[in-house]
Design a protein around this motif. Structure first.
Motif, short mmCIF file in Angstrom:
data_model
loop_
_atom_site.label_atom_id
_atom_site.label_comp_id
_atom_site.label_asym_id
_atom_site.label_seq_id
_atom_site.Cartn_x
_atom_site.Cartn_y
_atom_site.Cartn_z
N PHE A 45 93.95 94.13 34.05
CA PHE A 45 94.62 92.88 33.72
C PHE A 45 94.17 92.31 32.39
CE2 PHE A 45 93.96 93.08 38.34
CZ PHE A 45 95.27 93.14 38.76
N ASP A 46 94.97 91.42 31.86
CA ASP A 46 94.59 90.63 30.69
C ASP A 46 95.30 89.28 30.82
OD1 ASP A 46 93.42 89.91 28.32
OD2 ASP A 46 94.54 91.32 27.06
N SER A 47 94.89 88.33 30.01
CA SER A 47 95.53 87.01 30.05
C SER A 47 95.53 86.43 28.64
CB SER A 47 94.79 86.07 31.01
OG SER A 47 93.46 85.84 30.57
N LEU A 48 96.42 85.47 28.45
CA LEU A 48 96.55 84.84 27.15
C LEU A 48 97.17 83.46 27.35
CD1 LEU A 48 97.93 86.53 23.95
CD2 LEU A 48 98.84 84.31 24.66
N LEU A 49 96.64 82.49 26.63
CA LEU A 49 97.22 81.15 26.59
C LEU A 49 97.77 80.91 25.20
CD1 LEU A 49 94.61 78.78 28.31
CD2 LEU A 49 96.89 79.34 29.16
N TRP A 50 99.00 80.41 25.12
CA TRP A 50 99.51 80.02 23.81
C TRP A 50 99.51 78.50 23.73
CZ3 TRP A 50 100.07 82.89 19.65
CH2 TRP A 50 100.66 82.30 18.53
N ASP A 51 98.74 78.00 22.78
CA ASP A 51 98.63 76.56 22.52
C ASP A 51 99.82 76.18 21.63
OD1 ASP A 51 98.01 74.02 21.53
OD2 ASP A 51 95.86 74.42 21.46
N LYS A 52 100.81 75.53 22.22
CA LYS A 52 102.04 75.24 21.48
C LYS A 52 101.81 74.24 20.34
CE LYS A 52 104.99 76.11 25.53
NZ LYS A 52 105.96 75.52 26.48
N GLN A 53 100.91 73.30 20.54
CA GLN A 53 100.66 72.30 19.50
C GLN A 53 99.96 72.93 18.30
OE1 GLN A 53 98.56 68.84 20.85
NE2 GLN A 53 98.60 67.83 18.85
N ALA A 54 98.97 73.78 18.58
CA ALA A 54 98.23 74.43 17.49
C ALA A 54 98.91 75.71 17.02
CB ALA A 54 96.80 74.75 17.96
N ASP A 55 99.92 76.18 17.77
CA ASP A 55 100.61 77.44 17.46
C ASP A 55 99.59 78.57 17.34
OD1 ASP A 55 103.01 78.81 17.13
OD2 ASP A 55 102.86 78.78 14.95
N ALA A 56 98.77 78.69 18.39
CA ALA A 56 97.69 79.68 18.35
C ALA A 56 97.41 80.21 19.74
CB ALA A 56 96.41 79.03 17.80
N ALA A 57 96.90 81.43 19.79
CA ALA A 57 96.51 82.06 21.05
C ALA A 57 95.09 81.68 21.41
CB ALA A 57 96.63 83.58 20.93
N ARG A 58 94.84 81.50 22.70
CA ARG A 58 93.50 81.19 23.18
C ARG A 58 93.24 81.96 24.46
NH1 ARG A 58 92.22 77.18 19.85
NH2 ARG A 58 93.79 75.62 19.26
N LYS A 59 91.98 82.24 24.72
CA LYS A 59 91.58 82.79 26.01
C LYS A 59 91.33 81.62 26.95
CE LYS A 59 90.97 86.44 27.04
NZ LYS A 59 91.94 87.39 27.66
N PRO A 60 91.70 81.72 28.23
CA PRO A 60 91.52 80.60 29.16
C PRO A 60 90.10 80.05 29.18
CG PRO A 60 92.91 82.27 30.16
CD PRO A 60 92.42 82.85 28.86
#
Length: 288
Positions: free
Chosen positions: A164-179
């Protein structure tokens, strides 16, 4: 689970793709592409239906479906990669996933060629390698898109491996983050969830094994595991804030291969909320 049967593995590559092109040259990517990802409940299928009901033109309907699905199959390898509409609709995220798709496919082809060359040199049978990845929406919030992926790889051994893998997209910062980066530290988060995680994991183990789990016994899979060594995902039951945590546990981590993978869901508690960084507090709430 495994792809098509994979444990979290439930990675059936859903959608309206046409499937294999068996007559393509074996070293060429014989790809079929489709925007009809159909993942996460609000994928291409529902998007195109909405466009049709609104009387939109075919071009507008196509634009509404932003997901991607690629498949290839030949004597050298099998390849599949997909992501849903919600991810494809965000340019930065789409570019990131497209780059990963290309990187994964190129690595698969290179490794498959090397292995086939070695097999031929040593007069061994060659078994086509495989790589399958499916990204799905965990939750789509006003400020965040939470995704999880399940992958399956086979490189000629006794069996393949899923994970598995996971990814969060921060819409305000327009950036990917790890949970995990939304919390003050991994140690703090681990401390907040370890006890409920271990209890929930043991309940699931007992269901599969038919006997209670005795921690500390001679069984190598009797003790709990570090939840943060597995994949953390953030979910929501209210569509506004993160109020759930998921821990996706791959094969061999919590049990023998035959047990497959484990998916443990925990509510956000006051203890968990206390470990969230101040900048992200408003994105969380206590769950049930």
């Amino acid at each position: 689970m495994r792809i098509g049967g994979l444990v979290l593995a439930s990675v059936l590559l859903a959608g309206g793709c046409s499937g294999k092109q068996a007559d393509a040259p074996e070293d060429q990517p014989s790809l079929s592409a489709s925007n009809d990802a159909g993942v996460g409940g609000t994928g291409a299928g529902s998007a195109s239906q909405a466009a049709t009901s609104d009387g939109a033109s075919p071009d507008a309907q196509a634009a509404a479906a932003m997901g991607r699905k690629e498949e290839a199959s030949n004597d050298l390898y099998e390849f599949a990669y997909e992501y849903p509409d919600q991810a494809g609709a965000i340019p930065g995220l789409r570019a990131r996933l497209d780059a990963k798709l290309d990187e994964t496919r190129k690595a698969l082809i290179a490794e498959s060629r090397d292995d086939r060359r070695e097999a031929k040199k040593n007069d061994f049978p060659y078994h086509a390698h495989s790589s399958q990845t499916s990204w799905k929406v965990v939750t789509d919030l006003p400020g965040w898109l939470s995704l999880s992926s399940e992958f399956y790889v086979f490189s000629g051994g006794a069996h393949g491996m899923s994970g598995f893998d996971s990814l969060l997209w921060d819409k305000q910062a327009d950036a990917a983050r790890k949970p995990e980066t939304l919390f003050t530290s991994e140690a703090a988060l681990r401390s907040a969830i370890r006890r409920p995680f271990c209890s929930a994991l043991d309940r699931e183990r007992e269901k599969r094994r038919g006997v209670p789990v005795q921690r500390g016994s001679d069984d190598m899979f009797s003790d709990c595991i570090d939840p943060l060594e597995s994949t953390v995902i953030l979910g929501s039951s209210n569509g506004k804030t993160f109020d759930r945590l998921g821990i996706l546990v791959g094969p061999y981590a919590a049990g023998p291969y035959a047990e497959g993978t484990y998916e443990i869901t925990l509510p956000v508690t006051s203890a968990v909320l206390g470990t969230v960084k101040p900048a992200y507090k408003d994105s969380f709430s206590i769950g049930n």
